[in-house]
Each structure stands twice: as structure tokens, then as C-alpha cells.
Motif scaffolding. Structure first.
Motif, PDB file in Angstrom:
ATOM      1  N   ILE A   1       0.849  -1.247  -0.145  1.00  0.00           N
ATOM      2  CA  ILE A   1      -0.054   0.021  -0.128  1.00  0.00           C
ATOM      3  C   ILE A   1       0.858   1.242  -0.051  1.00  0.00           C
ATOM      4  CG2 ILE A   1      -1.701   1.238   1.075  1.00  0.00           C
ATOM      5  CD1 ILE A   1      -2.798  -1.283   2.399  1.00  0.00           C
ATOM      6  N   PHE A   2       0.749   2.052  -0.897  1.00  0.00           N
ATOM      7  CA  PHE A   2       1.422   3.437  -0.979  1.00  0.00           C
ATOM      8  C   PHE A   2       0.420   4.592  -0.943  1.00  0.00           C
ATOM      9  CE2 PHE A   2       3.797   6.859  -2.724  1.00  0.00           C
ATOM     10  CZ  PHE A   2       5.219   6.466  -2.390  1.00  0.00           C
ATOM     11  N   PRO A   3       0.717   5.421   0.064  1.00  0.00           N
ATOM     12  CA  PRO A   3      -0.348   6.543   0.028  1.00  0.00           C
ATOM     13  C   PRO A   3       0.231   7.820  -0.883  1.00  0.00           C
ATOM     14  CG  PRO A   3       1.095   6.639   2.042  1.00  0.00           C
ATOM     15  CD  PRO A   3       1.491   5.459   1.464  1.00  0.00           C
ATOM     16  N   ILE A   4      -0.897   8.618  -1.288  1.00  0.00           N
ATOM     17  CA  ILE A   4      -0.351   9.572  -2.213  1.00  0.00           C
ATOM     18  C   ILE A   4      -1.071  10.911  -1.645  1.00  0.00           C
ATOM     19  CG2 ILE A   4      -0.721  10.824  -4.321  1.00  0.00           C
ATOM     20  CD1 ILE A   4       1.068   8.349  -4.646  1.00  0.00           C
ATOM     21  N   ASP A   5      -0.394  11.562  -0.829  1.00  0.00           N
ATOM     22  CA  ASP A   5      -0.978  12.794  -0.282  1.00  0.00           C
ATOM     23  C   ASP A   5      -0.610  14.092  -0.739  1.00  0.00           C
ATOM     24  OD1 ASP A   5       1.505  13.500   0.491  1.00  0.00           O
ATOM     25  OD2 ASP A   5       1.178  12.913   2.635  1.00  0.00           O
ATOM     26  N   LYS A   6      -0.964  15.208  -0.219  1.00  0.00           N
ATOM     27  CA  LYS A   6      -0.852  16.511  -0.899  1.00  0.00           C
ATOM     28  C   LYS A   6       0.599  16.943  -0.805  1.00  0.00           C
ATOM     29  CE  LYS A   6      -5.630  18.038  -1.206  1.00  0.00           C
ATOM     30  NZ  LYS A   6      -7.065  18.828  -0.883  1.00  0.00           N
ATOM     31  N   SER A   7       1.436  16.314   0.113  1.00  0.00           N
ATOM     32  CA  SER A   7       2.757  16.876   0.201  1.00  0.00           C
ATOM     33  C   SER A   7       3.604  17.029  -1.172  1.00  0.00           C
ATOM     34  CB  SER A   7       3.533  15.743   1.103  1.00  0.00           C
ATOM     35  OG  SER A   7       3.736  14.405   0.410  1.00  0.00           O
ATOM     36  N   ASN A   8       3.269  16.521  -2.286  1.00  0.00           N
ATOM     37  CA  ASN A   8       3.734  16.707  -3.447  1.00  0.00           C
ATOM     38  C   ASN A   8       2.343  17.008  -4.348  1.00  0.00           C
ATOM     39  OD1 ASN A   8       4.326  16.637  -6.266  1.00  0.00           O
ATOM     40  ND2 ASN A   8       6.589  16.028  -5.695  1.00  0.00           N
ATOM     41  N   TYR A   9       2.014  18.221  -4.132  1.00  0.00           N
ATOM     42  CA  TYR A   9       0.378  18.529  -4.938  1.00  0.00           C
ATOM     43  C   TYR A   9       0.517  18.076  -6.400  1.00  0.00           C
ATOM     44  CZ  TYR A   9      -4.100  20.449  -5.466  1.00  0.00           C
ATOM     45  OH  TYR A   9      -5.363  20.800  -5.756  1.00  0.00           O
ATOM     46  N   GLN A  10       1.678  18.455  -7.058  1.00  0.00           N
ATOM     47  CA  GLN A  10       1.356  18.111  -8.475  1.00  0.00           C
ATOM     48  C   GLN A  10       1.225  16.767  -8.767  1.00  0.00           C
ATOM     49  OE1 GLN A  10       3.916  20.376 -10.972  1.00  0.00           O
ATOM     50  NE2 GLN A  10       3.563  19.355 -12.709  1.00  0.00           N
ATOM     51  N   ILE A  11       1.978  15.699  -8.247  1.00  0.00           N
ATOM     52  CA  ILE A  11       1.655  14.284  -8.353  1.00  0.00           C
ATOM     53  C   ILE A  11       0.159  13.924  -7.797  1.00  0.00           C
ATOM     54  CG2 ILE A  11       2.390  12.062  -7.617  1.00  0.00           C
ATOM     55  CD1 ILE A  11       4.454  13.014  -9.528  1.00  0.00           C
ATOM     56  N   TYR A  12      -0.310  14.620  -6.692  1.00  0.00           N
ATOM     57  CA  TYR A  12      -1.553  14.103  -6.148  1.00  0.00           C
ATOM     58  C   TYR A  12      -2.649  14.593  -7.330  1.00  0.00           C
ATOM     59  CZ  TYR A  12      -5.623  14.899  -3.293  1.00  0.00           C
ATOM     60  OH  TYR A  12      -7.001  14.663  -2.955  1.00  0.00           O
ATOM     61  N   SER A  13      -2.168  15.851  -7.793  1.00  0.00           N
ATOM     62  CA  SER A  13      -3.186  16.239  -8.753  1.00  0.00           C
ATOM     63  C   SER A  13      -3.420  15.256 -10.198  1.00  0.00           C
ATOM     64  CB  SER A  13      -2.791  17.646  -9.355  1.00  0.00           C
ATOM     65  OG  SER A  13      -3.002  18.857  -8.248  1.00  0.00           O
ATOM     66  N   CYS A  14      -2.158  14.931 -10.361  1.00  0.00           N
ATOM     67  CA  CYS A  14      -2.310  13.787 -11.493  1.00  0.00           C
ATOM     68  C   CYS A  14      -3.162  12.587 -11.206  1.00  0.00           C
ATOM     69  CB  CYS A  14      -0.943  13.566 -11.868  1.00  0.00           C
ATOM     70  SG  CYS A  14       0.232  14.787 -12.711  1.00  0.00           S
ATOM     71  N   PHE A  15      -2.793  12.229  -9.851  1.00  0.00           N
ATOM     72  CA  PHE A  15      -3.662  10.804  -9.457  1.00  0.00           C
ATOM     73  C   PHE A  15      -5.155  11.339  -9.425  1.00  0.00           C
ATOM     74  CE2 PHE A  15       0.409   8.862  -8.514  1.00  0.00           C
ATOM     75  CZ  PHE A  15       0.160   7.779  -8.708  1.00  0.00           C
ATOM     76  N   ASP A  16      -5.454  12.735  -8.865  1.00  0.00           N
ATOM     77  CA  ASP A  16      -6.590  13.123  -8.865  1.00  0.00           C
ATOM     78  C   ASP A  16      -7.617  13.223  -9.998  1.00  0.00           C
ATOM     79  OD1 ASP A  16      -8.816  14.199  -6.783  1.00  0.00           O
ATOM     80  OD2 ASP A  16      -8.352  16.214  -7.821  1.00  0.00           O
ATOM     81  N   ARG A  17      -6.962  13.525 -11.038  1.00  0.00           N
ATOM     82  CA  ARG A  17      -7.509  13.882 -12.502  1.00  0.00           C
ATOM     83  C   ARG A  17      -7.781  12.363 -13.035  1.00  0.00           C
ATOM     84  NH1 ARG A  17      -3.956  18.021 -12.996  1.00  0.00           N
ATOM     85  NH2 ARG A  17      -2.396  16.793 -14.157  1.00  0.00           N
TER      86      ARG A  17
END
Length: 211
Positions: free
Chosen positions: A53-69
Motif C-alpha cells: 500500500i502506497f499513500p499519495i497525499d498533498k505533500s507533493n501537490y502536482q503528483i497528487y493532482s495527476c492521480f486526482d484527475r
């Protein structure tokens, strides 16, 4: 908090792969020689781990935004899109007709058997596009509050140290939802960790964690 490394793709000089690392867990986002996109997970302490399990949080917002889209594109079934430059030479009636047609196509996708197989309890559950159904590894993308969780499950007991998930660009069991994953990989290309710009969301998260 995880680190992000940009790696020159070994097959295409104008593409980059991305390595995300959180303690002993590594995620590799790569475009391979078979022209397919892969997400692979590795636990450096246990290379035959069944679940990672790997968490993607907003500590790197650009990576987070890619996963969000990516997540919202699939959940909302907005795979078919049009861009403003595509409509430059259409009149108003033609634009409306085109947009209505795209809306109908996406609605049919959301009602499709493929969508119902892919979405389970509000999560994306992707069975790797290789091997038998019963032995294919799976990736679950789960959204919880302000985080995404990537859950890799090993079903294929081969000699691979990682848990690879394949997203075929041609012949995917989940067509056309596979298009969203290649779009996701392409969106990553805009990010260079060497020139990371701090986003307000990252500042807010840091303040929250230090309280």
C-alpha cells in the motif's frame, strides 16, 4: 512524505519514468518497450510481499493532482473529451451537437458492463492486462479524505520482485478506460522534481502536521 525521482525512459528519449519512494516502499510509473504503461510496487524489505500500500497525499501537490484527475476521469466516466482548439471552425449548433454526442458516449460508458467491473464500492480495481484472470495482479485506487491509496495485490506467483500492473494501450480488457492511464502518464511529463514549486496545499498540509 514520499520522494519523487524523474528517470530517463530507456525506450523513448523524450519520455521520463517516475520513481516514488516512501521509506522502504517504491512505486515505479513507467512506459515499457511493449508500448504499454505500468505501475509497479516493491517492498525493499520483503520482495515477495503479497500486498503493498502506497499513500499519495498533498505533500507533493502536482503528483497528487495527476492521480486526482485520473481517479475522477474514471469514476465520472469522462473518457471522451473535446478541446477548445478542436471547436475553432465549428458554429454554435455544431459545437452543441459535438458536446452532446460526447456526453452521450460518456453516459453509455458509465452504464457499461466494463465500468461496473472496474468500479467497486467507489474504488477503482484494475486487474493487470496480462495473464489469466485468476492469476493477474490487481491495483486498487482508493480515495479517502485528502489522500489516495494505491493497493497492489500479488496474485501472480512468478519470480518478479515487484508487483507489476500492466495497462495495455491496445487490447485492454477495460477499453476505453485504459486511455485515462496513458493520459495520466503523459501528464506526469510536465513535472520535474528538480524544479518543484511549492503549492499552497503543501504549505497547509505541513502546518497541519506540525500542529
Amino acid at each position: 512524505m514520499y520522494t519523487v525521482k524523474r528517470i530517463q525512459n530507456s525506450n523513448c528519449e523524450n519520455l521520463y519514468d517516475y520513481r516514488l519512494e516512501n521509506d522502504d516502499i517504491v512505486i515505479l510509473l513507467s512506459f515499457e518497450g511493449n508500448l504499454d504503461f505500468y505501475m509497479s510496487a516493491l517492498d525493499k524489505n520483503n520482495n515477495q510481499q503479497d500486498t503493498i500500500i502506497f499513500p499519495i497525499d498533498k505533500s507533493n501537490y502536482q503528483i497528487y493532482s495527476c492521480f486526482d484527475r485520473l481517479f475522477n476521469t474514471i469514476i465520472d466516466a469522462t473518457i471522451y473529451k473535446t478541446h477548445s482548439e478542436d471547436l475553432l471552425f465549428f458554429d454554435d449548433d455544431e459545437i452543441k451537437e459535438r458536446l452532446d454526442r460526447i456526453e452521450r458516449m460518456n453516459k453509455r460508458l458509465k452504464d457499461s458492463y466494463t465500468y461496473k467491473e472496474l468500479i467497486r464500492d467507489g474504488n477503482i480495481v484494475w486487474r493487470s492486462d496480462d495473464g489469466d484472470i485468476d492469476s493477474a495482479n490487481t491495483l486498487t485506487i482508493e480515495h479517502n479524505d485528502d489522500m489516495y491509496f494505491l493497493k497492489f495485490k500479488r496474485n501472480n506467483r512468478d519470480l518478479s520482485f515487484s508487483i507489476p500492473i500492466r495497462f495495455r494501450n491496445s487490447g485492454s480488457d477495460y477499453e476505453p478506460f485504459n486511455l485515462a492511464f496513458m493520459e495520466f502518464y503523459n501528464s506526469l511529463q510536465n513535472y520535474d522534481p528538480e524544479y518543484h514549486q511549492i503549492h499552497l496545499e503543501e504549505v497547509l498540509l505541513e502546518l497541519k502536521l506540525t500542529k
